[in-house]
Design a protein around this motif. Structure first.
Motif, PDB file in Angstrom:
ATOM      1  N   ARG A   1      52.974 -25.408 113.439  1.00  0.00           N
ATOM      2  CA  ARG A   1      54.330 -25.720 113.910  1.00  0.00           C
ATOM      3  C   ARG A   1      54.659 -24.833 115.104  1.00  0.00           C
ATOM      4  NH1 ARG A   1      58.098 -21.809 112.348  1.00  0.00           N
ATOM      5  NH2 ARG A   1      57.254 -20.270 110.872  1.00  0.00           N
ATOM      6  N   ARG A   2      55.659 -25.218 115.849  1.00  0.00           N
ATOM      7  CA  ARG A   2      56.077 -24.460 117.028  1.00  0.00           C
ATOM      8  C   ARG A   2      57.297 -23.612 116.690  1.00  0.00           C
ATOM      9  NH1 ARG A   2      55.091 -28.724 122.066  1.00  0.00           N
ATOM     10  NH2 ARG A   2      53.072 -29.473 121.301  1.00  0.00           N
ATOM     11  N   THR A   3      57.245 -22.371 117.145  1.00  0.00           N
ATOM     12  CA  THR A   3      58.382 -21.479 116.952  1.00  0.00           C
ATOM     13  C   THR A   3      58.592 -20.675 118.220  1.00  0.00           C
ATOM     14  OG1 THR A   3      59.342 -19.828 115.449  1.00  0.00           O
ATOM     15  CG2 THR A   3      57.045 -19.501 116.057  1.00  0.00           C
ATOM     16  N   ARG A   4      59.818 -20.242 118.439  1.00  0.00           N
ATOM     17  CA  ARG A   4      60.129 -19.450 119.627  1.00  0.00           C
ATOM     18  C   ARG A   4      60.164 -17.964 119.263  1.00  0.00           C
ATOM     19  NH1 ARG A   4      61.828 -21.736 124.287  1.00  0.00           N
ATOM     20  NH2 ARG A   4      62.180 -23.992 124.303  1.00  0.00           N
ATOM     21  N   VAL A   5      59.528 -17.149 120.096  1.00  0.00           N
ATOM     22  CA  VAL A   5      59.510 -15.704 119.871  1.00  0.00           C
ATOM     23  C   VAL A   5      60.021 -14.991 121.114  1.00  0.00           C
ATOM     24  CG1 VAL A   5      57.563 -15.879 118.263  1.00  0.00           C
ATOM     25  CG2 VAL A   5      57.131 -15.386 120.687  1.00  0.00           C
ATOM     26  N   ASP A   6      60.431 -13.740 120.910  1.00  0.00           N
ATOM     27  CA  ASP A   6      60.909 -12.910 122.005  1.00  0.00           C
ATOM     28  C   ASP A   6      59.740 -12.324 122.785  1.00  0.00           C
ATOM     29  OD1 ASP A   6      63.319 -13.329 120.652  1.00  0.00           O
ATOM     30  OD2 ASP A   6      63.275 -11.355 119.688  1.00  0.00           O
TER      31      ASP A   6
ATOM     32  N   ALA B   1      61.875 -16.588 124.332  1.00  0.00           N
ATOM     33  CA  ALA B   1      61.407 -16.978 125.661  1.00  0.00           C
ATOM     34  C   ALA B   1      60.038 -17.664 125.642  1.00  0.00           C
ATOM     35  CB  ALA B   1      61.336 -15.751 126.573  1.00  0.00           C
ATOM     36  N   LEU B   2      59.323 -17.608 124.509  1.00  0.00           N
ATOM     37  CA  LEU B   2      57.959 -18.148 124.460  1.00  0.00           C
ATOM     38  C   LEU B   2      57.804 -19.002 123.202  1.00  0.00           C
ATOM     39  CD1 LEU B   2      55.036 -18.076 125.686  1.00  0.00           C
ATOM     40  CD2 LEU B   2      54.593 -16.119 124.163  1.00  0.00           C
ATOM     41  N   THR B   3      57.279 -20.197 123.381  1.00  0.00           N
ATOM     42  CA  THR B   3      57.015 -21.107 122.257  1.00  0.00           C
ATOM     43  C   THR B   3      55.564 -20.958 121.820  1.00  0.00           C
ATOM     44  OG1 THR B   3      58.637 -22.707 123.080  1.00  0.00           O
ATOM     45  CG2 THR B   3      57.020 -23.493 121.480  1.00  0.00           C
ATOM     46  N   VAL B   4      55.351 -20.580 120.565  1.00  0.00           N
ATOM     47  CA  VAL B   4      54.009 -20.293 120.058  1.00  0.00           C
ATOM     48  C   VAL B   4      53.706 -21.219 118.883  1.00  0.00           C
ATOM     49  CG1 VAL B   4      52.445 -18.510 119.199  1.00  0.00           C
ATOM     50  CG2 VAL B   4      54.351 -17.880 120.688  1.00  0.00           C
TER      51      VAL B   4
END
Length: 296
Positions: free
Chosen positions: A116-121, A289-292
């Motif tokens: 799944r995609r999640t956003r991280v700092d 700021a980053l989708t991982v």
């Protein structure tokens, strides 16, 4: 077949060749993904390949290598909608471990396809991002000396690191800093400053790990004034990526801060890569700021 870009650090470890690239294409194809594999040599090629993949409209860009490689590729995806996949192929793999991404190659590839995609700092200092941490003082000095010994004397990485740490111990280096957090200023004289992207666990069984990468905070650890043996311990902990396990630090959590010294230029480490930056150093957190791609 879903088109993706896969960027591998071809000069890392034992190196990678065309046969390795073909193997990766086959492994991704088994999961319904058409992988355009690039074997990059060095940071400039990694960054260039990531930028080209983003501009070509690739919706998934995968990086394979250690934390420095992961940082280089991610730097071109920050602030975009492109999903970032990680193949942990380095020694320490802190970013992957803290997100629960599998370390085994086949499982990491499956995660890219099914996760799944999640956003991280991400953290940032003077325009340069870091996914794990940044540091000043002892660690950047040791890395610079280690690389010099590897280049000039042909020593292996860890032998050179040992000599570089002993050299630092003889010098007993300290930095005089002014930390500005909001309206408050703090003067410190310290051998080491460690700035983490989110907060590191400092006690219990998960010491040195991060429980989350979406807390919207930087963690600031300023080493108290150790003796020479304490300095040696800090140096080795930094090289082995276990510095966050050390407890002899003043700790703050902040969203942004400024670090000034009497030096106009200072060596700064970001995810293990050392560059020279103009002071003052302006740090900030960039939330989500980053989708991982991470395990479901």
């Amino acid at each position: 077949m879903t088109p993706i870009a896969v960027i591998i650090n071809g000069s890392a470890g034992s190196g990678h060749d065309d046969a390795r690239a073909a193997e990766l294409r086959a492994k991704f194809a088994a999961h319904g993904m058409a992988a355009d594999v690039t074997l990059a040599r060095g940071g400039a090629e990694l960054i260039g390949a990531a930028r080209a993949a983003r501009e070509a409209g690739k919706q998934i860009v995968v990086a394979g290598g250690g934390d420095g490689t992961i940082n280089a590729v991610a730097s071109q995806l920050v602030g975009s909608e492109v999903a970032f996949g990680v193949l942990p192929m380095g020694t320490l793999n802190h970013f992957a471990k803290d997100l629960g991404i599998p370390l085994a190659l086949d499982e990491a590839i499956r995660n890219v396809a099914q996760g799944r995609r999640t956003r991280v700092d991400v953290g940032e200092v003077n325009g340069t991002i870091f996914l794990n941490n940044s540091s000043l003082g002892l660690y950047p000095d040791i890395v610079r000396d280690r690389e010099k010994q590897q280049r000039r004397l042909g020593r292996g990485k860890w032998l050179a690191a040992g000599w570089a740490t002993l050299t630092a111990l003889r010098r007993y280096p300290f930095l005089s800093l002014r930390l500005k957090v909001g309206d408050d200023e703090h003067a410190r004289r310290t051998p080491f400053v460690f700035i983490g992207n989110n907060e590191y666990t400092m006690q219990g069984l998960s010491v040195g790990e991060r429980q989350r990468l979406d807390g919207g905070k930087l963690s600031l650890y300023v080493a108290q004034r150790p003796g020479r043996l304490g300095l040696l311990r800090l140096g080795w902990s930094a090289l082995w990526g276990s510095l966050a396990q050390e407890r002899d630090f003043d700790v703050l959590t902040v969203e942004n801060m400024e670090i000034a010294t009497r030096h106009t230029r200072l060596r700064v480490a970001t995810d293990g890569e050392v560059t020279v930056m103009t002071t003052p150093l302006r740090y900030r957190i960039r939330p989500a700021a980053l989708t991982v791609v991470v395990p479901t």
